[in-house]
Structures are given as structure tokens and as C-alpha cells.
Scaffold this active site. Structure first.
Site, PDB file in Angstrom:
ATOM      1  N   SER A  71       0.789  -1.241   0.000  1.00  0.00           N
ATOM      2  CA  SER A  71       0.000   0.000   0.000  1.00  0.00           C
ATOM      3  C   SER A  71       0.815   1.283   0.000  1.00  0.00           C
ATOM      4  O   SER A  71       0.234   2.374  -0.061  1.00  0.00           O
ATOM      5  CB  SER A  71      -0.961   0.007   1.196  1.00  0.00           C
ATOM      6  OG  SER A  71      -2.034  -0.858   0.943  1.00  0.00           O
ATOM      7  N   LYS A  74      -0.117   3.718  -2.623  1.00  0.00           N
ATOM      8  CA  LYS A  74      -1.175   4.733  -2.552  1.00  0.00           C
ATOM      9  C   LYS A  74      -0.639   6.167  -2.519  1.00  0.00           C
ATOM     10  O   LYS A  74      -1.390   7.107  -2.786  1.00  0.00           O
ATOM     11  CB  LYS A  74      -2.076   4.465  -1.347  1.00  0.00           C
ATOM     12  CG  LYS A  74      -2.886   3.164  -1.479  1.00  0.00           C
ATOM     13  CD  LYS A  74      -3.810   2.971  -0.289  1.00  0.00           C
ATOM     14  CE  LYS A  74      -4.690   1.740  -0.448  1.00  0.00           C
ATOM     15  NZ  LYS A  74      -3.981   0.478  -0.171  1.00  0.00           N
ATOM     16  N   SER A 128      -5.512   3.298   4.611  1.00  0.00           N
ATOM     17  CA  SER A 128      -5.119   2.352   3.561  1.00  0.00           C
ATOM     18  C   SER A 128      -6.317   1.580   3.020  1.00  0.00           C
ATOM     19  O   SER A 128      -6.227   0.384   2.736  1.00  0.00           O
ATOM     20  CB  SER A 128      -4.047   1.385   4.083  1.00  0.00           C
ATOM     21  OG  SER A 128      -3.178   1.016   3.042  1.00  0.00           O
ATOM     22  N   LYS A 234       3.237   6.473   5.044  1.00  0.00           N
ATOM     23  CA  LYS A 234       2.364   5.446   4.472  1.00  0.00           C
ATOM     24  C   LYS A 234       2.874   4.087   4.897  1.00  0.00           C
ATOM     25  O   LYS A 234       4.080   3.811   4.838  1.00  0.00           O
ATOM     26  CB  LYS A 234       2.313   5.524   2.940  1.00  0.00           C
ATOM     27  CG  LYS A 234       1.253   4.616   2.324  1.00  0.00           C
ATOM     28  CD  LYS A 234      -0.144   5.134   2.638  1.00  0.00           C
ATOM     29  CE  LYS A 234      -1.208   4.074   2.435  1.00  0.00           C
ATOM     30  NZ  LYS A 234      -1.211   3.057   3.529  1.00  0.00           N
TER      31      LYS A 234
END
Length: 290
Positions: A71, A74, A128, A234
């Protein structure tokens, strides 16, 4: 002008070898800057620690090895979305297309849930949320295929030449990058105020398609704890990628980029980040810019 110069310094550091070899530290596969004391033992398979103030790379471990990034993808999803200049107030509805049929992960965003693009982006970065990220890609001009193509064009433009994207969520194991490339992506994403704000938001409530109130929390426990000065972050996880995390943070008054990839234990990326901060705080005279 100053931002461009600082970016040049960091880019230069990403391209230069370290002054101290792994052998000089006695740890196979690890390199630290020449003036740094012995390196901490970190569990992540690939690690990069970069001083964002002067571009000095402080710690390196397998930084040129392409690995699944889960993720962390993203962050690129967010940049492509914002670059398109689409209305953040436009309502987006979760459809059957957003159901994960690759890994069969679940989501609390039921089919039929409608949220403004702004909240979809917030949930994708903060918590997420995979369906939110997939919906952002689907509603891009030209659809998901055009979105992913733009992700790869953006990566090339940022100098991320060892990175490739196949989807907008990170569920696709073929989304791979090196730690060096991810440092470039973090640096670029940190120039977007909305990405900084959304990725560090502690919690947020939304109303689902069934009119239920859904409470979301940040996926990063360092953000939730509140004892770090983090401007962007992140996290990522799929089984093939292990536990991953990127941070733009401040330690000892200096901006720092931390990239941690392929940590096997659930808590390893957090313990690695804390070990890095403790290591730097114990030796401020060796790396802090004047």
C-alpha cells in the site's frame, strides 16, 4: 529556488555511494555514512535513512533491490489523483468493480457507499482503504487503465526507474520499487499539502451506504501515538511484501526520510523506526546539519 536546490541535494545523495562500507561496520550488507557510529540491527530487509536537510544518506541496506511495496503504492495514487485537478467534492460511489478479487480482502466500504473524492483520498492515505483507492483510479479520466499508465509515467518523471505499478491499491504483488526510488516518491509526495494532511490524520468518521457510522483510524501506530513529528507517512502490507513503511519525519530538528521494506514480524517496521530515531538521537553531533 531553495526547494529546488534542496531537492537537487537529496537527488545527488541518492545517486552517490556511501563513504563507509559494510565491512568497515562489520555488518554484512549494511552501509552507514563515514562519520556515523556503529549501525543498529534492523529487521527490515531493505532500509534507507536519508537526511533531508543536506541530502546525506545515513543508513543503507539493500536499497537497490526491487521489492513489492504493497500500500505504499497509494502515495503515487494520491499524486496522480491530485495532478488531474479533479473536483474533490465530486461524489464517488463504490461499485462491484472495487471488490478485491485478487486477494479477497474485506472492506467496510460497502458497495453503494457514496463519498466525495476528498474522503476517498483521505481513507486511502490514512487508513489504507483499498476500495477507496480503486474507486479513485476507476473515476479518473480514461478509467483504471489510464490511471495506472499515468502512475508509471509519473514514476519515470520522478526518476523512479526501478519502479513499476500494475494497480492503484498495492494489492498487486507486481507493484515493485527500490528503497532509493521510494525516497524519491516520498520527497515528491511531501510537496502536496493534502497528502501530508491526509496521511497524518489520526482518525475520521464516514457514513456507509447502509447509513452506518464507520470510524477509521490511521494505519500507522507512530501517528496514533503522537510522539513523532511526522509530516507524511504510508504503511503497507501484503504477505509477499511483508510489513512496509515510509516516513518523512523530523529528528533532532532535521527532516528525515525513512524507508523500511520487507519486515516479517508485525511490529518490526515500528521497532526499526524507533531504533533508527534512538540511534540518531544518541549521536547528534555526527549528523545534524549546522
Amino acid at each position: 529556488m531553495l526547494r529546488n536546490f534542496a531537492g537537487w541535494l537529496v537527488a545527488a545523495a541518492l545517486a552517490l555511494p556511501f563513504a563507509a562500507s559494510a565491512e568497515s561496520q562489520g555488518i554484512r550488507g549494511i552501509q552507514v555514512a563515514a562519520n556515523m557510529p556503529s549501525a543498529p540491527h534492523l529487521k527490515s530487509h531493505s532500509v534507507l535513512v536519508l537526511n533531508g536537510a543536506n541530502g546525506e544518506a545515513l543508513y543503507q541496506k539493500n536499497t537497490d533491490l526491487p521489492l513489492p511495496i504493497a500500500s505504499i503504492t497509494k502515495l503515487m495514487t494520491a499524486m496522480v489523483t491530485l495532478d488531474a485537478g479533479l473536483s474533490m467534492d465530486e461524489p464517488i460511489t463504490i461499485t462491484e468493480n472495487e471488490i478485491d478479487r485478487l486477494k479477497n480482502t474485506s472492506s467496510r466500504l460497502a458497495v453503494g457507499t457514496t463519498l466525495p473524492r476528498r474522503e476517498m483520498l483521505l481513507l486511502a492515505l490514512m487508513s489504507s482503504e483499498n476500495r477507496a483507492a480503486a474507486a479513485l483510479a476507476r473515476t479518473y479520466p480514461g478509467g483504471t487503465q489510464a490511471f495506472v499508465a499515468q502512475m508509471n509515467r509519473k514514476a519515470r518523471a520522478l526518476g523512479m526507474h526501478n519502479t513499476i505499478f500494475y494497480d492503484a491499491t498495492g494489492l498487486e504483488v507486481r507493484n515493485t520499487a527500490t528503497a532509493m526510488d521510494l525516497a524519491r516518491m516520498v520527497r515528491a509526495a511531501n510537496n502536496y499539502p493534502l497528502i501530508r494532511t491526509f496521511s497524518t490524520t489520526h482518525e475520521h468518521d464516514v457514513v456507509s451506504g447502509s447509513r452506518r457510522l464507520l470510524h477509521y483510524k490511521n494505519s500507522n501506530s507512530l501517528v496514533r501515538a503522537g510522539d513523532w513529528d511526522i509530516s507524511l507517512q504510508k504503511t503497507g502490507y501484503i504477505q509477499e511484501a511483508g510489513r512496509c513503511m515510509v516516513l518523512q519525519t523530523t529528528v533532532g530538528s532535521q527532516p528525515l526520510i525513512i524507508v523500511l521494506l520487507a519486515a516479517n514480524a508485525p511490529s518490526a517496521r515500528i521497532s526499526d523506526a524507533r531504533a533508527i530515531r534512538n540511534w540518531l538521537e544518541r549521536h547528534p553531533g555526527t549528523w545534524l546539519a549546522g
